[in-house]
Enzyme design. Structure first.
Site, PDB file in Angstrom:
ATOM      1  N   HIS A  54       0.831  -1.189   0.000  1.00  0.00           N
ATOM      2  CA  HIS A  54       0.000   0.000   0.000  1.00  0.00           C
ATOM      3  C   HIS A  54       0.877   1.255   0.000  1.00  0.00           C
ATOM      4  CE1 HIS A  54      -3.911  -2.017   1.664  1.00  0.00           C
ATOM      5  NE2 HIS A  54      -3.419  -2.627   0.597  1.00  0.00           N
ATOM      6  N   GLU A  56       1.282   3.737   2.062  1.00  0.00           N
ATOM      7  CA  GLU A  56       2.017   4.064   3.276  1.00  0.00           C
ATOM      8  C   GLU A  56       3.285   3.222   3.409  1.00  0.00           C
ATOM      9  OE1 GLU A  56      -2.432   4.182   4.452  1.00  0.00           O
ATOM     10  OE2 GLU A  56      -1.158   3.283   2.903  1.00  0.00           O
ATOM     11  N   CYS A  79      -5.344   1.507   6.441  1.00  0.00           N
ATOM     12  CA  CYS A  79      -6.178   0.335   6.747  1.00  0.00           C
ATOM     13  C   CYS A  79      -5.816  -0.245   8.108  1.00  0.00           C
ATOM     14  CB  CYS A  79      -6.032  -0.716   5.652  1.00  0.00           C
ATOM     15  SG  CYS A  79      -4.375  -1.385   5.453  1.00  0.00           S
TER      16      CYS A  79
END
Length: 290
Positions: A54, A56, A79
């Site tokens: 992802h 991040e 998330c």
């Protein structure tokens, strides 16, 4: 309140998130920028496709040890669940990030969202930063996710019988923003081969024998969150399902009458003039709440 440095970083993250257009489905296109403790950018990342890191995690990897004590600026709430990849909120905690600036809260969060868990871990969290600007990228995904049907753009050209070339030009310009494109009833990925084969499948031929909405439902089940229908040939097939179309983009020659019949429930949001053509951009008056 977000600082000027953080606002600039958020706009950078929004631009990064757009790099995931056409490949992230069913996941959202997300961007992230990491600032060190002095406010300098030390990491950048965006989500490319489901099954891969992802935004991040990619930004933290880019930053390395420089992320410690810094700020993560991200377009969508990190998330909080372990799925195909680990939870992003834990990656931020492990990197010893001290502040997280978020634009949009994720409506798909399972249980307590990532923002709540980051706050519980002692991290300073700010949300709703440049929300409207972030919707320029995340808006279609959010709309599709909330109603469980892809966001649909119908694009075509009207001319004196020579519209195929201009429609093809529209396709070249727009296709990378869509998970699925349908031209002459044949579906294809917006970016051929762009999605993860393990998490995405194309819908059947777009002949709409059973209606547009059932076909869109099948496309959504396969992982598509945005669809581009190209060509005026779809006019008859979707006339009764125009409520399922979110945007219409029409290219017309300057001497051709501007169509109004198919756009009665739409508002004109942009006009792009050209030497011989002008392109009209319409959007549904009533959009899904986000």
């Amino acid at each position: 309140m977000a600082s000027d440095v953080e606002l600039t970083a958020m706009r950078h993250a929004i631009a990064l998130s757009a790099c995931g257009f056409g490949t992230t489905g069913p996941n959202p296109p997300v961007g992230c920028v990491v600032l060190n403790s002095r406010g300098a950018i030390v990491g950048r990342g965006y989500h490319r496709r489901k099954g891969e890191a992802h935004a991040e995690v990619r930004a933290l990897s880019d930053a390395g040890p420089a992320a410690r004590g810094g700020t993560a600026v991200v377009t969508l709430e990190p998330c909080n669940h372990v799925g195909v990849t680990p939870a992003c909120r834990q990656a931020l905690i492990d990197a010893e990030i001290t502040r997280v600036v978020i634009s949009l809260i994720d409506p798909t969060s399972r249980g307590d969202g990532g923002a709540a868990m980051l706050t519980a871990a002692g991290i300073d969290v700010e949300t709703d930063v440049l929300r409207d600007e972030t919707l320029a990228v995340l808006g279609p995904w959010l709309t599709a996710t909330l109603r469980r049907r892809p966001y649909v753009i119908w694009a075509y050209a009207l001319d004196d019988g020579q519209d195929d070339a201009m429609t093809a030009q529209l396709v070249r310009y727009l296709r990378a923003s869509a998970d699925v494109i349908a031209v002459n009833k044949v579906p294809d990925e917006g970016i051929p081969g762009g999605h993860s084969a393990a998490h995405f499948r194309l819908p059947a031929n777009a002949d709409f024998d059973t209606g547009l909405v059932p076909w869109l439902t099948a496309a959504y089940s396969g992982g598509a969150r945005s669809v581009l229908l190209a060509g005026h040939g779809y006019a008859d097939a979707i006339r009764d399902d125009l409520h399922a179309v979110d945007e219409i983009i029409i290219a017309v020659r300057r001497n051709v009458r501007v169509p109004t019949d198919a756009t009665a429930s739409f508002e004109l949001v942009a006009v792009w003039p050209g030497w011989d053509w002008m392109t009209l951009h319409f959007r549904q008056h009533q959009r899904e709440e986000m």
